[in-house]
Scaffold this motif. Structure first.
Motif, PDB file in Angstrom:
ATOM      1  N   MET A  61      -8.238   4.726   7.134  1.00  0.00           N
ATOM      2  CA  MET A  61      -6.799   4.758   6.867  1.00  0.00           C
ATOM      3  C   MET A  61      -6.043   5.419   8.019  1.00  0.00           C
ATOM      4  O   MET A  61      -4.960   4.966   8.409  1.00  0.00           O
ATOM      5  CB  MET A  61      -6.541   5.485   5.551  1.00  0.00           C
ATOM      6  N   GLN A  62      -6.629   6.471   8.569  1.00  0.00           N
ATOM      7  CA  GLN A  62      -5.993   7.142   9.710  1.00  0.00           C
ATOM      8  C   GLN A  62      -5.934   6.222  10.919  1.00  0.00           C
ATOM      9  O   GLN A  62      -4.929   6.188  11.644  1.00  0.00           O
ATOM     10  CB  GLN A  62      -6.757   8.422  10.032  1.00  0.00           C
ATOM     11  N   LEU A  63      -7.010   5.457  11.129  1.00  0.00           N
ATOM     12  CA  LEU A  63      -7.029   4.508  12.243  1.00  0.00           C
ATOM     13  C   LEU A  63      -5.993   3.418  12.031  1.00  0.00           C
ATOM     14  O   LEU A  63      -5.289   3.026  12.973  1.00  0.00           O
ATOM     15  CB  LEU A  63      -8.431   3.904  12.381  1.00  0.00           C
ATOM     16  N   ARG A  64      -5.891   2.911  10.797  1.00  0.00           N
ATOM     17  CA  ARG A  64      -4.866   1.908  10.481  1.00  0.00           C
ATOM     18  C   ARG A  64      -3.476   2.431  10.810  1.00  0.00           C
ATOM     19  O   ARG A  64      -2.648   1.714  11.395  1.00  0.00           O
ATOM     20  CB  ARG A  64      -4.984   1.550   8.999  1.00  0.00           C
ATOM     21  N   ASP A  65      -3.201   3.691  10.462  1.00  0.00           N
ATOM     22  CA  ASP A  65      -1.887   4.262  10.719  1.00  0.00           C
ATOM     23  C   ASP A  65      -1.623   4.423  12.226  1.00  0.00           C
ATOM     24  O   ASP A  65      -0.474   4.325  12.670  1.00  0.00           O
ATOM     25  CB  ASP A  65      -1.768   5.624  10.037  1.00  0.00           C
TER      26      ASP A  65
ATOM     27  N   GLU B 250      -2.870  -2.035  12.480  1.00  0.00           N
ATOM     28  CA  GLU B 250      -3.626  -3.281  12.362  1.00  0.00           C
ATOM     29  C   GLU B 250      -4.646  -3.112  11.229  1.00  0.00           C
ATOM     30  O   GLU B 250      -4.943  -1.988  10.798  1.00  0.00           O
ATOM     31  CB  GLU B 250      -4.354  -3.631  13.670  1.00  0.00           C
ATOM     32  N   THR B 251      -5.163  -4.229  10.748  1.00  0.00           N
ATOM     33  CA  THR B 251      -6.139  -4.193   9.657  1.00  0.00           C
ATOM     34  C   THR B 251      -7.465  -3.618  10.150  1.00  0.00           C
ATOM     35  O   THR B 251      -7.928  -3.944  11.244  1.00  0.00           O
ATOM     36  CB  THR B 251      -6.360  -5.601   9.091  1.00  0.00           C
TER      37      THR B 251
ATOM     38  N   ARG C  15     -11.880  -2.813   3.374  1.00  0.00           N
ATOM     39  CA  ARG C  15     -10.790  -3.234   4.248  1.00  0.00           C
ATOM     40  C   ARG C  15      -9.575  -2.364   3.965  1.00  0.00           C
ATOM     41  O   ARG C  15      -9.271  -2.055   2.818  1.00  0.00           O
ATOM     42  CB  ARG C  15     -10.441  -4.706   3.963  1.00  0.00           C
ATOM     43  N   VAL C  16      -8.872  -1.975   5.034  1.00  0.00           N
ATOM     44  CA  VAL C  16      -7.605  -1.259   4.906  1.00  0.00           C
ATOM     45  C   VAL C  16      -6.551  -2.113   5.590  1.00  0.00           C
ATOM     46  O   VAL C  16      -6.594  -2.305   6.810  1.00  0.00           O
ATOM     47  CB  VAL C  16      -7.681   0.138   5.556  1.00  0.00           C
ATOM     48  N   ASP C  17      -5.624  -2.637   4.820  1.00  0.00           N
ATOM     49  CA  ASP C  17      -4.627  -3.551   5.358  1.00  0.00           C
ATOM     50  C   ASP C  17      -3.500  -2.815   6.060  1.00  0.00           C
ATOM     51  O   ASP C  17      -3.143  -1.690   5.694  1.00  0.00           O
ATOM     52  CB  ASP C  17      -4.037  -4.413   4.234  1.00  0.00           C
ATOM     53  N   CYS C  18      -2.932  -3.479   7.058  1.00  0.00           N
ATOM     54  CA  CYS C  18      -1.793  -2.915   7.781  1.00  0.00           C
ATOM     55  C   CYS C  18      -0.492  -3.446   7.177  1.00  0.00           C
ATOM     56  O   CYS C  18      -0.499  -4.233   6.227  1.00  0.00           O
ATOM     57  CB  CYS C  18      -1.876  -3.275   9.261  1.00  0.00           C
TER      58      CYS C  18
END
Length: 244
Positions: A87-91, A95-96, A113-116
């Motif tokens: 989640m931190q990387l997504r923020d 990007e997903t 999966r963590v969606d953007c």
């Protein structure tokens, strides 16, 4: 129905006692060795089980089991360790982010999966299977497998999915050195990714995390930056998994 029930009971026993031998399962169920072996092979062909990589006489759960109900992963150290860093990387990149695990040499299975927030973004269904050599997550794992396994994999032939699908094993050396792998339209047209492996204590790849994006937003000049971010993420996941 008896055979289905027996198969499920053996599957559950493998999950509980893995890695487990045919002999151990035979004693547990009081069944003929041939019956247990036949059931194990059938479950393996369906992707539910696989032979242990370090001892092929022992059986363990296949990665596709995780794809059936990823919530089952939530109690595992890997899933618990990966969620927040993903989640931190997504923020950071908007990007997903995907978490995939290897299914032996058969491919990589998406398990989280963590969606953007982007209006146009990549999408991989939980449970999707992708080839090792044609994806960033796959090559991130492949680069850290034993040389014998890599040679076995390459000897089986590497399918091309596009004109740019890599078939040169020399790229694995670069991945090990730089810490990340890149997929630039090499598997699914219009999809790019930068991925790094999650390694256990002895350097065995347990999983890979990818920053996935449409090729319209892929910028080759930013690849080192994305590679550093995803490698930092997987290192953090490994630390969290070990309770560090």
């Amino acid at each position: 129905m008896k055979s289905v029930t027996r198969s499920l009971r053996i599957l559950e026993a493998v999950a509980q006692h893995q890695p487990v031998t045919v002999g151990e399962l035979t004693k547990l169920f009081g069944l003929p060795k041939s019956t247990v072996q036949r059931t194990l092979v059938t479950l393996a062909e369906a992707g539910w089980l696989r032979a242990n990589r370090k001892d092929t006489t022992r059986w363990e759960i296949g990665a596709r089991v995780l794809a059936v109900r990823p919530a089952a992963l939530q109690g595992s150290s890997l899933f618990a360790a990966a969620r927040e860093p993903m989640m931190q990387l997504r923020d950071q990149v908007d990007e997903t982010i995907h978490l995939s695990v290897p299914d032996a040499l058969d491919g990589m299975v998406v398990v989280d999966r963590v969606d953007c927030a982007q209006a146009v973004r990549t999408f991989h269904t939980i449970g999707d299977l992708s080839p090792l050599h044609a994806t960033a997550v796959g090559r991130a794992v492949l680069a850290h497998l034993p040389k014998q396994d890599v040679e076995e994999f390459i000897a089986g032939g590497l399918e091309r999915f596009s004109d740019t699908t890599p078939v040169d094993p020399a790229e694995l050396d670069r991945i090990r050195t730089e810490g990340y792998a890149v997929n630039d339209n090499q598997f699914r047209p219009g999809v790019c990714a930068v991925a790094a492996p999650v390694l256990d204590e002895d350097g065995t790849p347990l999983a890979a995390v990818a920053i996935s994006m449409p090729d319209s937003r892929y910028d080759a000049e930013r690849t080192p930056e994305w590679g550093r971010l995803v490698a930092d993420t997987t290192a953090e996941i490994a630390r969290r998994r070990l309770g560090a």
